[in-house]
Motif scaffolding. Structure first.
Motif, PDB file in Angstrom:
ATOM      1  N   LYS A   1       0.800  -1.231   0.000  1.00 50.83           N
ATOM      2  CA  LYS A   1       0.000   0.000   0.000  1.00 50.83           C
ATOM      3  C   LYS A   1       0.837   1.288   0.000  1.00 50.83           C
ATOM      4  O   LYS A   1       0.456   2.279   0.599  1.00 50.83           O
ATOM      5  CB  LYS A   1      -0.990  -0.002   1.171  1.00 50.83           C
ATOM      6  N   HIS A   2       1.953   1.271  -0.691  1.00 52.69           N
ATOM      7  CA  HIS A   2       2.772   2.467  -0.908  1.00 52.69           C
ATOM      8  C   HIS A   2       2.580   2.884  -2.372  1.00 52.69           C
ATOM      9  O   HIS A   2       3.473   2.700  -3.201  1.00 52.69           O
ATOM     10  CB  HIS A   2       4.238   2.204  -0.595  1.00 52.69           C
ATOM     11  N   TYR A   3       1.416   3.419  -2.655  1.00 55.67           N
ATOM     12  CA  TYR A   3       0.981   3.621  -4.033  1.00 55.67           C
ATOM     13  C   TYR A   3       1.820   4.640  -4.799  1.00 55.67           C
ATOM     14  O   TYR A   3       2.146   4.418  -5.961  1.00 55.67           O
ATOM     15  CB  TYR A   3      -0.499   3.992  -4.070  1.00 55.67           C
ATOM     16  N   ASP A   4       2.175   5.741  -4.159  1.00 56.93           N
ATOM     17  CA  ASP A   4       2.980   6.744  -4.871  1.00 56.93           C
ATOM     18  C   ASP A   4       4.335   6.185  -5.253  1.00 56.93           C
ATOM     19  O   ASP A   4       4.816   6.396  -6.364  1.00 56.93           O
ATOM     20  CB  ASP A   4       3.140   8.017  -4.027  1.00 56.93           C
ATOM     21  N   GLU A   5       4.941   5.456  -4.342  1.00 60.39           N
ATOM     22  CA  GLU A   5       6.238   4.836  -4.643  1.00 60.39           C
ATOM     23  C   GLU A   5       6.067   3.783  -5.739  1.00 60.39           C
ATOM     24  O   GLU A   5       6.890   3.659  -6.647  1.00 60.39           O
ATOM     25  CB  GLU A   5       6.817   4.212  -3.375  1.00 60.39           C
TER      26      GLU A   5
END
Length: 184
Positions: free
Chosen positions: A99-103
């Motif tokens: 759930k680290h979408y931007d990365e």
């Protein structure tokens, strides 16, 4: 017989990274993840420049739900070969998973920008944007998937769910298209 062959070859040449890699792949096929893990780690230790060794080890860690180790091995490999398409793709998948979408989008973009017609990259971009609640971008990437592969069930399915959540009438069209592809 296959395992016995690997064991004999490794006993004769215990510094051959390729043999450990091949045996690790075999262990993966037969679902012996602990043994696959040991051999993949050995392959990476013996040859720190082979991308396929890192990628296999990352897969093993991910199958074992060891996301930190997956991240560490992919980060190490990407520090050596930052443009490796598969490593960037796997890292983007991992970022979606944790759930680290931007990365995840940074890594997925590295893949997408090399080939805008890559079906998997488009779908992954769509999923990352969907999870970020950026449905406009998600819709674009899922529609790209259909342009690339008109019978791509997963894209129609995602489009249907997004449009249903937005109360859009074309949601049923997407679901019906998905049903035509997979009637069951």
């Amino acid at each position: 017989p296959i395992l016995a062959e690997f064991n004999i070859k490794i006993a004769a040449d215990s510094t051959n990274a390729q043999l450990y890699y091949m045996r690790a792949k075999y262990y993966m096929r037969i679902q012996k993840l602990s043994l696959a893990n040991i051999d993949a780690e050995m392959a990476v230790a013996l040859d720190t420049l082979k991308g396929e060794y890192y990628l296999l080890l990352a897969d093993i860690y991910l199958y074992r739900n060891e996301s930190r180790k997956t991240n560490a091995v992919l980060t190490k490999y990407l520090s050596i070969t930052p443009s490796d398409k598969m490593a960037n793709f796997k890292m983007a998948q991992l970022m979606l998973y944790v759930k680290h979408y931007d990365e995840g989008l940074k890594f997925a973009n590295a893949v997408y920008n090399t080939d805008k017609k890559d079906l998997n990259a488009n779908f992954l971009m769509g999923m990352l944007y969907k999870e970020k609640c950026d449905t406009a971008h998600a819709l674009d990437y899922f529609r790209n998937c259909i342009d690339i592969k008109p019978d791509y069930f997963e894209a129609y399915d995602q489009l249907g769910y997004i449009q249903k959540a937005r109360n859009k009438p074309d949601a049923m069209d997407y679901f019906n298209s998905a049903l035509k592809i997979r009637p069951q």
